[in-house]
Design an enzyme around this catalytic site. Structure first.
Site, PDB file in Angstrom:
ATOM      1  CG  ASP A  63      -1.842   1.157   1.334  1.00 36.27           C
ATOM      2  OD1 ASP A  63      -1.700   2.114   0.545  1.00 36.27           O
ATOM      3  OD2 ASP A  63      -2.728   1.125   2.209  1.00 36.27           O
ATOM      4  CB  VAL A  64       1.763   3.769  -2.588  1.00 34.55           C
ATOM      5  CG1 VAL A  64       2.239   2.758  -3.621  1.00 34.55           C
ATOM      6  CG2 VAL A  64       0.398   4.331  -2.946  1.00 34.55           C
ATOM      7  CG  ASN A  90       0.590   4.289 -13.022  1.00 34.65           C
ATOM      8  OD1 ASN A  90       0.106   5.053 -13.854  1.00 34.65           O
ATOM      9  ND2 ASN A  90       0.023   3.115 -12.732  1.00 34.65           N
ATOM     10  CE1 TYR A 158      -7.133  10.966 -10.829  1.00 37.23           C
ATOM     11  CE2 TYR A 158      -7.685  12.598 -12.502  1.00 37.23           C
ATOM     12  CZ  TYR A 158      -7.000  11.459 -12.119  1.00 37.23           C
ATOM     13  OH  TYR A 158      -6.188  10.818 -13.012  1.00 37.23           O
ATOM     14  CE  LYS A 162      -3.635  11.842 -10.548  1.00 35.32           C
ATOM     15  NZ  LYS A 162      -2.489  10.918 -10.392  1.00 35.32           N
TER      16      LYS A 162
END
Length: 254
Positions: A63-64, A90, A158, A162
């Site tokens: 899990d990042v 990614n 989102y 980003k």
């Protein structure tokens, strides 16, 4: 026994979609690749070839958003391949469609954790390894999405996260100069993946309230482009790339 690959990469979100295509393209080009994702089975499938598991692939479920898990990933990678030449940051999540007035704290935290905290943790681990190894240097590629340039309707979580990747990428590029570390912000538009299916469905919501079936592209050409960037000398920096499906409403969006 074959020689170890001379170049190696960590790819997050490697079990599906863009990450899968990138990991497989790097393996085909002779790179050693650590594939990272939450579920082991998709990672093993992505790392497979006709004869079974690829000899230069390492699948590490993680899990990042978990700092200890991220450190385990990079330790395992260096133990296997000796150094790190490329990180493809990614892993990402779109989250719940909402405007800022509708966005719940829990939904916001979930998207923030994956898209920003996860990216920062992985970039930090990569930066430390790349600056300490001999010779030093490497390349970090952050998947920011074209939403870092222009939002879709009802995509506040989102889009905001980003945009944060833009700041992360510029900071890595600046601070990495002393260590021969370069960073590319990769803004991608409408690659045919499961995540995109959830956004556009039978027609993507447009700024005027209408829905439009937008052009899409396959992940493989994008992966080939990323491999080309990865193979450039470290004396060449590519700070920003935008890759979209031809004709998608980005220029002129809204």
């Amino acid at each position: 026994m074959s020689a170890a690959p001379s170049r190696s990469a960590v790819v997050t979100g490697a079990g599906t979609g863009i990450g899968r295509a990138v990991a497989r393209a790097l393996l085909a080009d002779g790179w050693g690749v650590t594939l990272v994702g939450r579920r082991l089975a998709p990672l093993l499938e992505a790392a497979s070839v006709d004869a079974g598991p690829h000899a230069d692939a390492l699948a590490v479920p993680a899990d990042v958003t978990d700092a200890a898990g991220v450190e385990t990933v990079f330790s395992a990678h260096v133990a296997r391949f000796g150094r790190l030449d490329l990180l493809v940051n990614n892993a990402g999540s779109f989250g719940t469609a909402a405007d800022v007035g509708e966005l719940s704290p829990d939904d916001w935290q979930a998207v923030l954790a994956v898209n920003v905290t996860g990216a920062v943790l992985c970039a930090g681990a990569a930066f430390r390894q790349m600056s300490a190894q001999t010779p030093p240097g490497g390349r970090i590629v952050n998947n920011a999405s074209v939403s870092a340039q222009s939002p879709r309707p009802r995509s506040v979580a989102y889009t905001t996260t980003k945009h944060a990747i833009s700041g992360l990428s510029k900071s890595i590029e600046l601070d990495g100069r002393a260590h021969e570390i370069t960073c590319t912000q990769l803004d991608i538009g409408n690659v045919r993946t499961g995540l995109l299916d959830g956004i556009v469905g039978e027609g993507a919501l447009q700024a005027d309230g209408s829905r439009l079936v937008e052009p899409t592209m396959e992940a493989d050409p994008l992966a080939r482009l990323l491999v080309h960037v990865a193979n450039l000398p470290l004396g060449v920096s590519v700070p920003h790339l935008t890759v979209t499906a031809a004709g998608m409403p980005l220029i002129g969006r809204g």
